[in-house]
Design a protein around this motif. Sequence first.
Motif, PDB file in Angstrom:
ATOM      1  N   ALA B  98      18.683   4.651  38.788  1.00  0.00           N
ATOM      2  CA  ALA B  98      19.204   5.532  37.876  1.00  0.00           C
ATOM      3  C   ALA B  98      19.494   4.908  36.483  1.00  0.00           C
ATOM      4  N   ARG B  99      20.024   3.841  36.241  1.00  0.00           N
ATOM      5  CA  ARG B  99      20.217   3.223  35.062  1.00  0.00           C
ATOM      6  C   ARG B  99      18.997   2.996  34.416  1.00  0.00           C
ATOM      7  N   ALA B 100      18.080   2.531  35.016  1.00  0.00           N
ATOM      8  CA  ALA B 100      16.688   2.455  34.309  1.00  0.00           C
ATOM      9  C   ALA B 100      16.182   3.661  33.658  1.00  0.00           C
ATOM     10  N   ILE B 101      16.360   4.901  34.454  1.00  0.00           N
ATOM     11  CA  ILE B 101      16.049   6.118  34.033  1.00  0.00           C
ATOM     12  C   ILE B 101      16.704   6.491  32.678  1.00  0.00           C
ATOM     13  N   LEU B 102      17.972   6.120  32.770  1.00  0.00           N
ATOM     14  CA  LEU B 102      18.754   6.378  31.581  1.00  0.00           C
ATOM     15  C   LEU B 102      18.498   5.500  30.447  1.00  0.00           C
ATOM     16  N   ALA B 103      18.356   4.422  30.441  1.00  0.00           N
ATOM     17  CA  ALA B 103      17.974   3.215  29.612  1.00  0.00           C
ATOM     18  C   ALA B 103      16.618   3.683  28.927  1.00  0.00           C
ATOM     19  N   GLU B 104      15.599   4.093  29.776  1.00  0.00           N
ATOM     20  CA  GLU B 104      14.320   4.638  29.107  1.00  0.00           C
ATOM     21  C   GLU B 104      14.479   5.813  28.104  1.00  0.00           C
ATOM     22  N   HIS B 105      15.342   6.763  28.600  1.00  0.00           N
ATOM     23  CA  HIS B 105      15.467   7.930  27.837  1.00  0.00           C
ATOM     24  C   HIS B 105      16.187   7.877  26.618  1.00  0.00           C
ATOM     25  N   ASN B 132      15.217  14.990  36.566  1.00  0.00           N
ATOM     26  CA  ASN B 132      15.599  15.799  35.449  1.00  0.00           C
ATOM     27  C   ASN B 132      14.626  15.685  34.442  1.00  0.00           C
ATOM     28  N   PRO B 133      13.835  16.553  34.341  1.00  0.00           N
ATOM     29  CA  PRO B 133      12.758  16.608  33.301  1.00  0.00           C
ATOM     30  C   PRO B 133      13.272  17.013  31.812  1.00  0.00           C
ATOM     31  N   VAL B 134      14.465  17.730  31.963  1.00  0.00           N
ATOM     32  CA  VAL B 134      15.299  18.152  30.726  1.00  0.00           C
ATOM     33  C   VAL B 134      15.865  17.296  29.863  1.00  0.00           C
ATOM     34  N   SER B 135      16.876  16.507  30.397  1.00  0.00           N
ATOM     35  CA  SER B 135      17.660  15.510  30.014  1.00  0.00           C
ATOM     36  C   SER B 135      17.848  13.904  30.664  1.00  0.00           C
ATOM     37  N   HIS B 146      22.612  18.837  47.981  1.00  0.00           N
ATOM     38  CA  HIS B 146      21.567  18.547  46.776  1.00  0.00           C
ATOM     39  C   HIS B 146      22.702  18.823  45.434  1.00  0.00           C
ATOM     40  N   VAL B 147      22.893  17.503  44.681  1.00  0.00           N
ATOM     41  CA  VAL B 147      23.684  17.607  43.589  1.00  0.00           C
ATOM     42  C   VAL B 147      23.160  17.916  42.319  1.00  0.00           C
ATOM     43  N   MET B 148      23.332  18.755  41.340  1.00  0.00           N
ATOM     44  CA  MET B 148      22.528  19.286  40.301  1.00  0.00           C
ATOM     45  C   MET B 148      23.577  19.609  39.250  1.00  0.00           C
ATOM     46  N   ALA B 149      23.057  19.516  37.943  1.00  0.00           N
ATOM     47  CA  ALA B 149      23.797  19.582  36.748  1.00  0.00           C
ATOM     48  C   ALA B 149      24.182  21.288  36.774  1.00  0.00           C
ATOM     49  N   VAL B 154      19.129  22.525  32.830  1.00  0.00           N
ATOM     50  CA  VAL B 154      19.045  21.325  33.468  1.00  0.00           C
ATOM     51  C   VAL B 154      19.013  21.732  35.139  1.00  0.00           C
ATOM     52  N   PHE B 155      19.875  22.882  35.508  1.00  0.00           N
ATOM     53  CA  PHE B 155      20.068  23.179  36.823  1.00  0.00           C
ATOM     54  C   PHE B 155      18.634  23.679  37.469  1.00  0.00           C
ATOM     55  N   GLN B 156      18.111  24.484  36.475  1.00  0.00           N
ATOM     56  CA  GLN B 156      16.556  25.206  37.074  1.00  0.00           C
ATOM     57  C   GLN B 156      15.738  24.087  37.201  1.00  0.00           C
ATOM     58  N   ALA B 157      15.618  23.092  36.293  1.00  0.00           N
ATOM     59  CA  ALA B 157      14.699  22.102  36.490  1.00  0.00           C
ATOM     60  C   ALA B 157      14.914  21.354  37.696  1.00  0.00           C
ATOM     61  N   MET B 158      16.234  21.073  37.989  1.00  0.00           N
ATOM     62  CA  MET B 158      16.450  20.183  39.063  1.00  0.00           C
ATOM     63  C   MET B 158      15.972  21.169  40.290  1.00  0.00           C
TER      64      MET B 158
END
Lengths: 239, 239
Positions: B98-105, B132-135, B146-149, B154-158
């Motif tokens: 998860a950290r890697a995803i955030l770091a790249e973003h 999460n393709p949005v943010s 299933h834990v979503m934003a 963002v919710f809809q994308a998830m």
Amino acid sequence: MTNPTAAMLVIGDEILSGRTRDSNMYHLAGELTEAGIDLKEVRVVGDERGTIIAAVQALSTVHDYVFTSGGIGPTHDDITADCIAAAFDRAIDVRDDARAILAEHYVKSGTELNSARLRMARIPDGADLIENPVSAAPGFRLENVHVMAGVPSVFQAMVQSVLPTLTGGAPLISKTLRVDRGEGDIAGPLGDLAEQFPLLSMGSYPFQKDGKYGAHVVIRGNDPDAVDAAIVQLEAIFQ
Amino acid sequence: MTNPTAAMLVIGDEILSGRTRDSNMYHLAGELTEAGIDLKEVRVVGDERGTIIAAVQALSTVHDYVFTSGGIGPTHDDITADCIAAAFDRAIDVRDDARAILAEHYVKSGTELNSARLRMARIPDGADLIENPVSAAPGFRLENVHVMAGVPSVFQAMVQSVLPTLTGGAPLISKTLRVDRGEGDIAGPLGDLAEQFPLLSMGSYPFQKDGKYGAHVVIRGNDPDAVDAAIVQLEAIFQ
């Protein structure tokens, strides 16, 4: 002093199937907040007797007030009144005062008060009627449960009938500051501020506009002076 | 064969205070209905640890799938991930994937991955990430939850990321007939019809237009032939 607490029970298959978009929760939430009553929980359930009874019993035990919407019309799937009666172990039948209201309304509109419409005069023993200025068929209050219609215009009118009968607390004061930074930059300072004001609730609600991130930071509480003091500090941090 | 069942847990003080109008429930309800998963219950609760944990445990025991929205951002009031971990007695910490995803973003957007944003990489042990393709900041699935934003886009994308992983049943077929009579005239014949088709669900949703009453009668079920047969009978009754 803490505010009275409330729960809402939204009843109807049409909400859970996605056919109908509920708007009564949003309306009631705003009205209760203004009245100083803390809405703590909402449940949405289908037209199932056992589920409705269990939810009413669970919520009415824990909260000062319960409000229901939906399921008090004339059709076979309108079972809310019978479920409320069962939840409190009360008898239910067509009651004279409710029948009189319906009879007067339908005489005026030249409509037959048939057996289906008479279902809407079924009121549990010991309940008080809730006035319905829109379409006459009343809601009712039994113990701490207020039973109202699902049609938004009728629900809203019934809420107006009920509000003066409720004992509210201090209305929730809410102030908002728009901060044009990403929520991740707001989080640290906001967390520190929240620790300084343990009686206030602080939240940040992110938005994205023209490709830039920002957030509305909302500070809520019952003490206006504390809310003001926190907003002043918040402005100092982010400006 | 019965469809899998689902519950939704909406988390956030802002919904209960009436500040924000929830739209995620309506969206999820429609998507699940199309996928043949029966949404049976929705609960809305505030940002309170004990309440969230109790609700997750209650709903995940009873239903095949649970979906949450809200409370997974970077601020101090975003406590959903920790509550889910606690509900299933799992450890939770910043996880490398998860950290890697955030770091790249955040490298791409030139934003600092500070300690507040790193909170969004806190994932319970054993959970799968939800894209999460949005943010970028991911959701996660732990057991059947299933834990979503909460932010609707963002919710809809998830939800779109999650849907292919779910096992659905027969999609709910729904047909609607508009009847230009008062609901009280519809109720009797509709109740009789409902008795003839015990596996179908029938509801009538009244409207008022230009001073006249009418209702949309909706017949729902998993068997298309039965729904068609019932609609034909309904048309014969009211035309």
